[in-house]
Design an enzyme around this catalytic site. Structure first.
Site, short mmCIF file in Angstrom:
data_model
loop_
_atom_site.label_atom_id
_atom_site.label_comp_id
_atom_site.label_asym_id
_atom_site.label_seq_id
_atom_site.Cartn_x
_atom_site.Cartn_y
_atom_site.Cartn_z
N HIS A 139 61.95 -34.42 10.77
CA HIS A 139 60.69 -33.85 11.25
C HIS A 139 60.20 -34.67 12.42
O HIS A 139 59.85 -35.83 12.26
CB HIS A 139 59.65 -33.81 10.13
CG HIS A 139 58.32 -33.29 10.60
ND1 HIS A 139 58.16 -32.00 11.06
CD2 HIS A 139 57.11 -33.87 10.72
CE1 HIS A 139 56.91 -31.82 11.43
NE2 HIS A 139 56.24 -32.95 11.24
N ASP A 189 54.92 -28.93 8.13
CA ASP A 189 53.88 -29.97 8.11
C ASP A 189 52.45 -29.51 8.40
O ASP A 189 51.51 -30.19 8.01
CB ASP A 189 54.29 -31.09 9.09
CG ASP A 189 53.53 -32.39 8.82
OD1 ASP A 189 53.01 -32.56 7.71
OD2 ASP A 189 53.46 -33.25 9.72
ZN LIG Z 1 54.28 -33.41 11.60
#
Ligand SMILES: [Zn+2]
Length: 1073
Positions: free
Chosen positions: A88, A212
């Site tokens: 990520h 996220d």
């Molecule tokens: Zn993030």
């Protein structure tokens, strides 16, 4: 962003790290004949340009095996665990996007994207079984530029074979609460274009991956579906919602993104990931992790295979309890993982080997390297009937006092800058199209702002959840991009404006600080031109305000006629704004301009030596007992003579009225209780006020109120405290009331953070309900202390009722048929905490960090270090419910596509100017219906035609109304494309998906069975063509297919029909007539 709430151990570690690091016109004045010689002159240049670009098209090898057919095999009847190696990569958060790419400042966070890609590619090349997904094209494109041709070929092979798969494919993983749909579509288009140019069909992402962002927007689901995604996975949802879904095995569903308007074309399979986006506890094999590797030599003391296998099987069985099929997805990676990819892969190889070996002893668990799309494909093949969802995933709470509703407002100035930059980028793209017709295009110049905007949509950028230094970097990127676009517009004007080239057009100057009445181009000049470009495809009129040192001026329109103007003194509250330092302007000249569609008007302003009483603004302080009423033909608003507060708004057209009280109030911010884990205070993410009733500012300061009025505008100025003031403004023919707020510096000397709201309280009976928009598009109904899909226990009476407001919030009293609508100029958090009231949080300054990783208190200090002063506007409508949609849809559009002003200090007389320069011009060649907006008009650099003078353009048309809300305006709309652009003919139009990366005729999304909530007994089943599903065009890029515009045409008359809320995307070929 971050990995909370994962485990206490991780939290402690993260904390440790944080501490360590510290309407109207005809075609008059429009003439294009002068352009012809320039066109001829430029033709050669363009042809050269074509050749250069053509060579950039890269052929894709013919061994493509990507897509669902490239997935590793699963074992029927077993629990198949899809291990998804991933990283990520935030395009900025604790470090800037550049620092993250290079691995700079690793003392802040050990994170270097270049090393991740270097390392992963090497590992993938060694073993065809391995998989990796990559998401953020803003990073990937940087890495790609640095690679050798040989390496590029190797990477293409990986992509063609489905071993490296692009997922999501946006420039960044955008925030879902605070982004505007225009910018969201653009940043995905930018990423898709890169993938299309470099990887063709196999680079097309099939799955949206929003692992996220802090809550999820239904509009995003709708837009993703329209981009052709087969599914969406995300990590974060309210902890109560998650518990309920795990219990009922409804972690995966069909999200109906536009149930009222677009129907099934906006439905999207959506899955919630089990462990945010992290691996199961204890199974992080990254260099940044501390979990045990698989130690598999039985002769060594630390041999741990039986224990590790048992632990993993246990984790698998636990996860399986919450999901509906025999397939599980496990995200094997996290923030900036895989810098040493071998560490991960080596252990995953062993894990797969030893866990699968247990099958010999009867185990039914089967591990495989996989990707989100391969997992999705298996879910699809499972042929279940899936549950549905029609609301959204806001707000997101991680614990009883941890509602992530603060970031809806965090960094309000950056939020405004991002919205404004989108406005400017659209105008810039228009000018690039206009100049491309004239033989000039500056694609790379625009690319700067496109990329800056792509980065700024990130879930730690416009969201306001980054460190201060990173926020500054985002703003700098937007500034540099905007400057580049100002040059593009300037250059375009030099081509468009001169009637002949005998006299060059003076340089246009732009002013970035007009909102605080600062503009060096206008302040001292006794004469100036103001050229105002209207990026909307309709005539508009609007009031503009220009700072000046003059006490009187004469303003003339493009045809030399004097227009009414007013001189309004710049208030002391404005003069005190630190960022105005250097400005000597004492007044603003206010006048109304009339602008053609997709065109400009030039107005002339010169200082008048004789003071004109007609222009004066009269001022009076409120006297104790007399109410003050401002009114025009549409609205009347009354202020109480004693308190100075707004008390009544009447709509003079429809006759509705309401008591309306407006005041600025604040909440004090909770510090958090550090003795009890999981009870954090207000921070960049979390909003946790100390009180459920906001505090008045009046107790600190007597409200000072004065009334200003002149021949164009009336204003009531209110000073609520030394650091809070408002101006309520009513222009002569405006149907809205404008409230401008100036807030800051928010005092924190008392050691207490403060969160400031602007609150409008009416006498409407609203029964706990209100409405907010999603990303500036569709409207969602909200109810206090209520969630549509679970039995909500609200532990935060204010924060738990806050929702993202991208563009508007409104209240309805259905019995009295009244609607109060407030539009915003940026994203803000908002709610209706009491019936009849609307509040919007405008600014916040905090003293503690909320311990979610950013490691800094949200404490913006501004130009003078004393605390950031932020200014913005709200726009109010009070009308009947049935008339309101027309007002707010129209206004919202005007607010995010405002005219672009530029100035020259030419001393040329207007009569002389008009001989040399066009004072008005419009690019639009046809009438666009009022319910349609040209969402995108941009030059396609790669699209080349051979010998005729043609241009390739990306065009998006949008129906801006929802079904049923706008009367006739909610009916389908027709647009004739052929004469869209004046002087040019649209030869063909190929309809593309929303992300502009493939033709709608090639759209073949995975079909799903589900029960629709709106029709419980109707089981939807969409037939599909399995053969078509796997259609891969061998040896061709999508690019080549786009060039073939003859197989997917609109009807010969090129008429587009748009249904409510529909956006249609076209690649159009345009030729000079
Ligand atoms: Zn993030």
């Amino acid at each position: 962003m971050t990995k909370y709430p994962r485990s206490e151990e991780n939290r402690k570690r993260r904390r440790g790290e944080t501490r360590l690091r510290g309407d109207f016109l005809g075609a008059g004045g429009l003439d294009q004949s002068g352009l012809r010689p320039i066109i001829i002159k430029m033709r050669r240049e363009i042809q050269t340009f074509f050749v250069v670009v053509l060579t950039a098209i890269i052929n894709i090898p013919t061994t493509q095996q990507c897509g669902y057919q490239s997935c590793n095999p699963v074992k029927e009847g077993m629990i198949n665990v899809h291990l998804v190696p991933h990283t990520h990569n935030d395009v900025g958060w604790l470090k800037t996007v550049d620092q993250y790419f290079y691995g700079d400042k690793n003392y802040i966070q050990v994170a270097g994207v270049q090393y991740i890609l270097d390392s992963v590619v090497q590992e993938l090349m060694k073993d065809p079984n391995k998989r990796f997904i990559y998401v953020e094209i803003g990073f990937f494109s940087r890495w790609w530029k640095e690679q050798s041709q040989q390496m590029k070929l190797s990477v293409k092979k990986l992509v063609d074979e489905g071993r490296l798969e692009f997922i999501l494919g946006g420039w960044s993983m955008d925030d879902e609460a605070t982004t505007h749909y225009n910018a969201m579509i653009d940043e995905h288009t930018l990423g898709f274009q890169f993938l299309q140019e470099n990887f063709g069909e196999c680079g097309r992402p099939r799955v949206a991956w929003q692992i996220d962002p802090f809550g999820h927007s239904r509009e995003h689901a709708s837009l993703f579906a329209r981009m052709g995604f087969d599914g969406l996975f995300f990590g974060r949802l309210d902890y109560q919602d998650k518990a309920e879904r795990m219990k009922t095995k409804t972690m995966e569903m069909i999200w109906q993104g536009s149930p009222k308007n677009l129907g099934s074309q906006s439905d999207l399979f959506t899955g919630v990931l089990y462990n945010l986006y992290n691996p199961p506890g204890g199974f992080c094999f990254d260099v940044t992790c501390h979990d045990d590797p698989i130690m598999d030599d039985p002769n060594l003391h630390d041999y741990n295979v039986p224990q590790r296998v048992a632990e993993f099987i246990n984790a698998t069985r636990t996860q399986a309890e919450s999901y509906a099929t025999k397939h599980l997805i496990m995200t094997m990676g996290s923030d900036f993982n895989y810098q040493i990819a071998n560490m991960w892969y080596k252990n995953l190889d062993k894990l797969i080997h030893y866990v699968n070996k247990e099958q010999e002893r009867g185990s039914d668990i089967n591990l495989l390297y996989s990707t989100p799309s391969c997992y999705l494909y298996q879910l699809n093949k499972a042929n279940l009937t899936w549950p549905t969802k029609q609301d959204d995933f806001f707000p997101y709470a991680i614990m009883p006092h941890g509602f992530l509703t603060g970031y809806y407002t965090s960094r309000p100035a950056l939020k405004r800058y991002v919205r404004h930059s989108n406005n400017f980028l659209q105008a810039c793209k228009h000018f690039d199209v206009f100049s491309s017709f004239l033989g000039r295009s500056n694609y790379s110049g625009i690319q700067m702002l496109k990329e800056a905007m792509g980065v700024a949509q990130h879930h730690d950028a416009v969201s306001g959840t980054e460190k201060q230094a990173v926020a500054d970097d985002y703003a700098l990127r937007l500034f540099v991009g905007t400057n580049s676009c100002q040059n593009i517009i300037n250059d375009a004007y030099k081509l468009l404006v001169p009637i002949d080239q005998s006299v060059p057009l003076p340089e246009q100057q732009f002013c970035n600080l007009l909102n605080i009445s600062k503009c060096s181009a206008t302040e001292e000049n006794k004469q100036l031109t103001v050229t105002i470009y209207n990026p909307l495809a309709r005539n508009i009129s609007r009031y503009i305000s220009i700072p000046t040192t003059s006490k009187s001026c004469i303003v003339t329109d493009p045809f030399g006629r004097v227009v009414t103007s007013q001189i309004v003194p710049i208030s002391m509250e404005t003069k005190r704004i630190p960022e105005r330092k250097g400005s000597i302007a004492e007044n603003n000249i206010v006048f109304q301009v009339l602008l053609p569609p997709l065109g400009y008007s030039t107005y002339f302003v010169r200082t008048n030596t004789v003071k004109d009483k007609q222009q004066e603004t009269k001022q009076q302080y409120f006297t104790s007992d007399q109410d003050v009423t401002m009114n025009n033909t549409y609205i009347s608003v009354t202020f109480d003579g004693v308190t100075g507060n707004m008390k009544m708004i009447k709509n003079l057209q429809s006759g509705v009225s309401s008591q309306v009280d407006h005041r600025i109030q604040y909440y004090t911010s909770h510090f958090g209780n550090r003795t009890v884990p999981m009870f954090e205070g207000s921070g960049a993410y979390i909003f946790r006020p100390n009180q459920s009733v906001p505090l008045d500012l009046e107790h600190m300061f007597p409200v000072q109120t004065k009334y200003l009025h002149g021949n164009l505008v009336q204003e009531v100025h209110q000073q609520f405290s030394p650091w809070v003031s408002t101006v309520t403004r009513l222009y002569n023919d405006a149907q809205y009331l404008e409230t401008e707020w100036t807030v800051g510096p928010i005092p924190t000397e008392d050691g207490i953070g403060k969160e400031v709201i602007s609150k409008y309280c009416s006498d409407l009976k609203t029964e706990s309900t209100f409405y907010t928009d999603a990303n500036g598009r569709e409207i969602l109904l909200r109810a206090r202390n209520y969630r549509p899909t679970w039995d909500f226990n609200n532990t935060e009476p204010v924060a738990g009722n806050y929702f993202p407001v991208s563009s508007r919030i409104y209240l309805q009293d259905t019995k009295r048929n009244i609607q109060l609508t407030v539009l915003t100029d940026r994203s803000q958090g908002g709610s209706s905490i009491q019936d009849g009231c609307v509040e919007l949080m405008v600014h916040r300054r905090l003293v503690v960090d909320d311990n979610l990783g950013v490691g800094e208190a949200l404490n913006e200090t501004g130009a003078d270090g004393q605390g950031l002063v932020v200014r913005g506007k709200h726009y109010l409508f009070l009308d009947t419910i049935d008339r309101s949609a027309q007002l707010h849809r129209d206004m919202a559009l005007k607010l995010y596509m405002e005219p672009v002003l530029s100035f020259t200090n030419s001393q040329m007389k207007q009569s002389e100017w008009s001989k040399h320069f066009r004072t008005q011009w419009s690019a639009l060649g046809t009438k666009i219906p009022r319910n349609v907006h040209i969402l995108t008009l941009e030059h396609l650099k790669q699209q080349i035609s051979s010998d005729t003078f043609q241009q390739q353009i990306l065009l998006r048309l949008e129906h801006i109304y929802e079904k049923g809300e706008g009367g006739q305006l909610s009916n389908p709309a027709k647009v004739e494309l052929r004469d869209l652009l004046r002087g040019y003919e649209v030869l063909s139009a190929t309809e593309l998906t929303l992300g502009a990366n493939f033709k709608t005729s090639d759209l073949n999304r995975l079909p799903w069975k589900y029960k629709s909530d709106s029709d419980e007994n109707n089981l939807k089943f969409i037939p599909y063509d399995e053969n078509n599903l796997f259609k891969i065009l061998k040896g061709k890029t999508i690019l080549n297919r786009l060039l073939k515009v003859d197989d997917n045409h609109l009807s010969d008359n090129l008429v587009v029909t748009l249904n409510p809320m529909e956006i249609k995307t076209f690649h159009i070929t345009v030729k000079k007539t």
